[in-house]
Write a protein that holds these residues in place. Structure first.
Motif, PDB file in Angstrom:
ATOM      1  N   GLU A 315       0.855  -1.192   0.000  1.00  0.00           N
ATOM      2  CA  GLU A 315       0.000   0.000   0.000  1.00  0.00           C
ATOM      3  C   GLU A 315       0.885   1.233   0.000  1.00  0.00           C
ATOM      4  O   GLU A 315       2.100   1.148   0.213  1.00  0.00           O
ATOM      5  N   TRP A 317       2.805   4.360   1.294  1.00  0.00           N
ATOM      6  CA  TRP A 317       3.450   4.596   2.585  1.00  0.00           C
ATOM      7  C   TRP A 317       4.022   6.010   2.572  1.00  0.00           C
ATOM      8  O   TRP A 317       5.086   6.246   2.050  1.00  0.00           O
ATOM      9  N   TYR A 370       2.999   0.292   8.927  1.00  0.00           N
ATOM     10  CA  TYR A 370       2.199  -0.091  10.094  1.00  0.00           C
ATOM     11  C   TYR A 370       1.438  -1.394   9.868  1.00  0.00           C
ATOM     12  O   TYR A 370       1.496  -2.313  10.690  1.00  0.00           O
ATOM     13  N   SER A 371       0.705  -1.498   8.762  1.00  0.00           N
ATOM     14  CA  SER A 371      -0.185  -2.647   8.566  1.00  0.00           C
ATOM     15  C   SER A 371       0.587  -3.958   8.497  1.00  0.00           C
ATOM     16  O   SER A 371       0.172  -4.967   9.076  1.00  0.00           O
ATOM     17  N   SER A 372       1.699  -3.977   7.794  1.00  0.00           N
ATOM     18  CA  SER A 372       2.492  -5.205   7.679  1.00  0.00           C
ATOM     19  C   SER A 372       3.111  -5.580   9.020  1.00  0.00           C
ATOM     20  O   SER A 372       3.170  -6.762   9.385  1.00  0.00           O
ATOM     21  N   LYS A 374       1.886  -4.827  11.955  1.00  0.00           N
ATOM     22  CA  LYS A 374       0.781  -5.321  12.775  1.00  0.00           C
ATOM     23  C   LYS A 374       0.440  -6.769  12.427  1.00  0.00           C
ATOM     24  O   LYS A 374       0.210  -7.608  13.320  1.00  0.00           O
ATOM     25  N   THR A 375       0.409  -7.098  11.143  1.00  0.00           N
ATOM     26  CA  THR A 375       0.134  -8.470  10.714  1.00  0.00           C
ATOM     27  C   THR A 375       1.150  -9.440  11.309  1.00  0.00           C
ATOM     28  O   THR A 375       0.796 -10.511  11.821  1.00  0.00           O
ATOM     29  N   ALA A 408       2.622   0.100  15.605  1.00  0.00           N
ATOM     30  CA  ALA A 408       2.177  -1.291  15.597  1.00  0.00           C
ATOM     31  C   ALA A 408       2.680  -2.032  16.825  1.00  0.00           C
ATOM     32  O   ALA A 408       1.944  -2.831  17.431  1.00  0.00           O
TER      33      ALA A 408
END
Length: 437
Positions: A315, A317, A370-372, A374-375, A408
């Motif tokens: 995504e 960034w 952040y999203s990766s 967090k995953t 995260a």
């Protein structure tokens, strides 16, 4: 995932090649501007090796290529412009075309080394930059850039040697002094590193990167009194400097006592692995060209698993678009003790964890966003135990550091009731290592 170019210094086009006197090489002909000068076989080779023409690039003057020097000069300028705008593929393609026409064009070879360096292809960078240094061993920019590649690869002795040689050739070479300070960082003794930064400021008093690093190192070593004059210079500076000040203040408040400071990826890895006593898995998230996982595997003394889509970030960034840092699906060559798992984390991790029991010894998170992050943390929560060490590659030093890996992790701390301690940090590489306690 991305090459740690944040506070490294690179040579600009105008520093390397004065546009008014670009020197081009066409086989056994040396071209300056519009004038073609035929060289004798016993003359020094135009490629800059120092050897005679007949002993180097060949002496068959009848094979000279008829080509406009203005075309090559403009192509080189265009390649540099693309490089400085981070259009690396375009810059690389232009350099390759230059070398097809002019195989000994040393500035194109050098630029290919810088492109590889900035793109994180460190072994390739060393290959090109070594050729440039071999052909012209007295060019400080070539030598310092090779030192930077060694630095990124974890070969610190060779990096320091190269930086110092570049400085000996050009004592006013600011970027070499600046990169040298990081290679010399030792938490137990920062004198040499501080001296290098002071040299930067003698040459460039308004260099805010150096001012920040010097202020931070002085406060780290001797307390705030020694640093206050430098911190005062940073009161009205750019957002990136303000974010570094924010991160430094955060560390002082939350990492007591302050842990060791590092100036290289490899030294951060050494500290983290020495503290990782748990028997378990070593994992890396964000492999890209493999530079960090190769260093990690050399130190870990066990199998290392690397996870990456090799398609770039999933995504946007901040200023980086989706797909940035892609290898176009190309899988890097890695040592036998490394196993790579290609795909998005949320697709590869569940299957991996079903097949691999036990806790995580060490996790290197180099996925930036952040999203990766967090995953990864959510998926591994049950494997993260007391003693697990986590290295974050983009925890501090970025303008938006509070919105990325830091965010995260702090959310995971609250969600899973983790307690942790800081093991080391680096404003040069932007790394932080923590251990669950």
């Amino acid at each position: 995932m991305n090459f740690h170019f944040g506070t490294f210094r690179e040579t600009s086009y105008n520093t390397l090649v004065k546009k008014s006197v670009i020197q081009l090489y066409l086989g056994s002909y040396s071209i300056r501007g519009k004038k073609m000068i035929k060289q004798g076989r016993n003359d020094p080779c135009a490629c800059g090796s120092g050897k005679k023409l007949k002993q180097c690039c060949g002496g068959n003057v009848s094979n000279a290529v008829a080509i406009s020097p203005q075309v090559i000069a403009q192509a080189l300028r265009t390649a540099w412009s693309n490089f400085e705008a981070s259009r690396l593929e375009q810059s690389d393609a232009i350099c390759q075309q230059i070398l097809k026409a002019v195989p000994a064009q040393i500035d194109a070879i050098y630029l290919l080394g810088l492109i590889a360096l900035k793109d994180g292809q460190i072994s390739r960078a060393i290959e090109y930059l070594s050729i440039a240094v071999k052909r012209n061993p007295d060019k400080p920019q070539f030598i310092a850039s090779l030192g930077l590649a060694y630095h990124e690869q974890g070969q610190l002795e060779q990096a320091v040697k190269a930086y110092k040689k570049a400085i000996a050739l050009e004592p006013s070479y600011v970027d070499a002094h600046y990169n040298l300070h990081a290679a010399l960082i030792k938490a137990s003794d920062l004198k040499e590193s501080i001296s290098s930064l002071k040299n930067v400021l003698k040459l460039s008093p308004n260099d805010v990167d150096a001012v920040f690093m010097l202020a931070m190192l002085l406060e780290y070593q001797a307390g705030s009194d020694a640093a206050v004059i430098y911190f005062k210079q940073l009161e009205h500076t750019s957002p990136i400097i303000q974010s570094r000040l924010d991160a430094w203040n955060y560390l002082k408040a939350h990492a007591k006592p302050l842990p060791p400071i590092t100036g290289s990826i490899v030294n951060s890895f050494k500290i983290a692995l020495a503290a990782a006593k748990v028997s378990g898995m070593v994992l890396e998230f964000g492999v890209r060209h493999g530079n960090s996982i190769i260093q990690l595997a050399a130190l870990a003394n066990q199998r290392v698993h690397g996870f990456d889509s090799f398609e770039g970030i999933p995504e946007d960034w901040h200023d980086e678009g989706r797909g940035s840092y892609s290898t176009k699906g190309v899988i890097p060559k890695v040592p036998n003790e490394v196993t790579l798992h290609q795909g998005w984390f949320d697709q590869t991790l569940p299957a991996f964890l079903m097949q691999h029991a036990g806790p995580a010894r060490l996790i290197n998170i180099d996925c930036d966003i952040y999203s990766s992050t967090k995953t990864v943390l959510d998926s591994l929560a049950s494997r993260i135990v007391i003693g697990t060490v986590i290295i974050f590659d983009e925890y501090i030093g970025n303008e938006h550091w509070r919105k990325d890996e830091y965010k995260a992790f702090q959310e995971a701390v609250a969600k899973f009731n983790w307690r942790y301690e800081y093991l080391c940090f680096s404003f040069f590489t932007k790394q932080v290592a923590i251990r669950i306690i």
